[in-house]
Design an enzyme around this catalytic site. Structure first.
Site, PDB file in Angstrom:
ATOM      1  N   ASP A 169      -2.224  -0.405   7.416  1.00 29.51           N
ATOM      2  CA  ASP A 169      -1.545  -1.236   6.411  1.00 29.51           C
ATOM      3  C   ASP A 169      -2.387  -2.462   6.078  1.00 29.51           C
ATOM      4  O   ASP A 169      -2.617  -2.788   4.903  1.00 29.51           O
ATOM      5  CB  ASP A 169      -0.177  -1.703   6.925  1.00 29.51           C
ATOM      6  N   ARG A 213       0.840  -1.209   0.000  1.00 24.48           N
ATOM      7  CA  ARG A 213       0.000   0.000   0.000  1.00 24.48           C
ATOM      8  C   ARG A 213       0.868   1.249   0.000  1.00 24.48           C
ATOM      9  O   ARG A 213       2.041   1.222   0.401  1.00 24.48           O
ATOM     10  CB  ARG A 213      -0.952   0.018   1.192  1.00 24.48           C
ATOM     11  N   ASP A 256      -3.493   6.710  12.355  1.00 27.09           N
ATOM     12  CA  ASP A 256      -4.317   5.496  12.541  1.00 27.09           C
ATOM     13  C   ASP A 256      -4.371   5.028  13.989  1.00 27.09           C
ATOM     14  O   ASP A 256      -5.426   4.635  14.483  1.00 27.09           O
ATOM     15  CB  ASP A 256      -3.906   4.366  11.577  1.00 27.09           C
ATOM     16  N   HIS A 314       0.461   8.605  10.507  1.00 23.40           N
ATOM     17  CA  HIS A 314       0.541   8.725  11.963  1.00 23.40           C
ATOM     18  C   HIS A 314      -0.757   9.273  12.545  1.00 23.40           C
ATOM     19  O   HIS A 314      -0.745  10.092  13.473  1.00 23.40           O
ATOM     20  CB  HIS A 314       1.764   9.566  12.372  1.00 23.40           C
ATOM     21  N   SER A 329       5.377  -4.128   3.073  1.00 21.30           N
ATOM     22  CA  SER A 329       5.712  -5.515   2.725  1.00 21.30           C
ATOM     23  C   SER A 329       5.316  -6.453   3.861  1.00 21.30           C
ATOM     24  O   SER A 329       4.901  -7.590   3.618  1.00 21.30           O
ATOM     25  CB  SER A 329       7.205  -5.638   2.412  1.00 21.30           C
TER      26      SER A 329
END
Ligand code: GLA
Length: 338
Positions: A152, A9, A18, A16, A111
């Site tokens: 993420d 994503r 979430d 900063h 990742s």
């Protein structure tokens, strides 16, 4: 044979926020991690195309953080979470297979979330999006000890082709926002980074310190900042409050196809991360300046957790930026086989 695929994503605006239940505008990208193999047995055996050392552990794994190789900790932690929270016998058996990825590793493009989500789906976790995102977030915490938020995993799971996602990390509501065909997203790698051992956890603690005084930052406005005597905590809170506003304004700009405004919001967001949140680096600042100087670039900013990683630019289609690559908004994770 099972194959599960999960995208990386990129965050267009809303970093900063979430872990304070704030707003994010992110996008699943056309770079994927795939886990493919056969369920069965009582061990988790995975070979990676990117590391000579394979993962081979007995299940259930008592402490995923002790697993070697290090990339296997994410897979072990996912298996651990599935075993703890699943009543389905099929979901806690072993698995033998391979992992491959086109998501650059350790570059701020999630990742690790892509690996968690692809592993979870391959191992037979319940694919219901919110439960799956929360399971993978817990796995991330278990694998790394990092108190990361949910953006993420939520983006990797809920991506919509051709759309960015507006995430409300308090209600976990996802709203697709169409990307116009006048907009292209490009990413440039700046430096490898690991959030473990970075000041990420300290930032989470500083936001919590602000919230202890002025209440939830997602509900706060700038007028409350004066009540924060600690100047560092005040700057952190100012970033989060203003970043939530930027997400609202950015989503509105995309809806009106006002890409010039969207681009300048990205630049403001970068300044806020640089000056108030201290998550940028001199190299990232230079990269953002370089990108913004290219004709046809609406705006650019650092993206993701920071302290290295990538910068992202919103551009006119076909703009050539040296060293950057185009990313397209992809659909979310899925079992692609059988
Ligand atoms: C990392 C974390 C996310 C989020 C971003 C910053 O990617 O994993 O939860 O906090 O940093 O927006």
């Amino acid at each position: 044979m099972v194959t599960a695929r999960a995208p990386g994503r990129v965050v267009l605006i809303g970093d900063h926020t979430d872990y304070t239940g704030g707003l994010v505008l992110s996008m699943a990208i056309d770079r994927f991690t795939e886990v493919t193999g056969h369920p069965g047995g009582d061990r988790l055996r995975l070979r990676s195309h990117d590391d000579a050392e394979a993962l081979d552990i007995a299940l259930p794994t008592p402490d995923p953080r002790a697993v070697q190789p290090a990339w296997g900790r994410y897979c072990a932690a996912v298996a651990h979470e599935i075993a703890q929270h699943s009543s389905s016998a099929a979901a806690i058996g072993g698995f033998t297979g391979t992992v491959s990825t086109t998501v650059p590793i350790g570059a701020g493009l999630s990742s690790s979330a892509a690996l968690e989500v692809a592993t979870a789906l391959a191992l037979g976790a319940d694919p219901e999006p919110l439960g799956l995102a929360q399971l993978c977030q817990r796995a991330e915490h278990r694998a790394t000890g990092l108190p990361s938020g949910i953006l993420d995993q939520l983006t990797s799971i809920c991506g919509v082709e051709g759309h960015a996602l507006r995430l409300d990390c308090n209600t976990l509501e996802r709203t697709p926002v169409a990307l116009s065909d006048r907009a292209q997203v490009q990413v440039r790698f700046v430096a490898h980074r690991r959030l473990v051992g970075s000041p990420y956890a300290e930032r989470v603690a500083q936001c919590a310190a602000a919230e202890a005084i002025i209440g939830p930052l997602r509900l706060a406005d700038a007028a409350l900042l004066d009540r924060l005597e600690d100047t560092v905590v005040r700057r952190r809170a100012r970033h989060v409050i203003s970043e939530n506003e930027r997400v609202r304004a950015f989503a509105a700009a995309l809806e009106h196809d006002d890409l010039g405004t969207a681009g300048s919001i990205m630049v403001d967001g970068h300044r806020s991360l640089r000056d108030d949140f201290d998550t940028s680096t001199a190299e990232m600042d230079r990269a953002v300046d370089d990108l913004c100087a290219v004709r046809g670039v609406y705006g650019a900013r650092m993206t993701g957790g920071g302290f290295g990683g990538c910068v992202v630019a919103l551009t006119e289609p076909g703009v050539h930026i040296p060293g950057a690559w185009v990313v397209r908004a992809a659909a979310g994770a899925a079992v692609v086989e059988p």
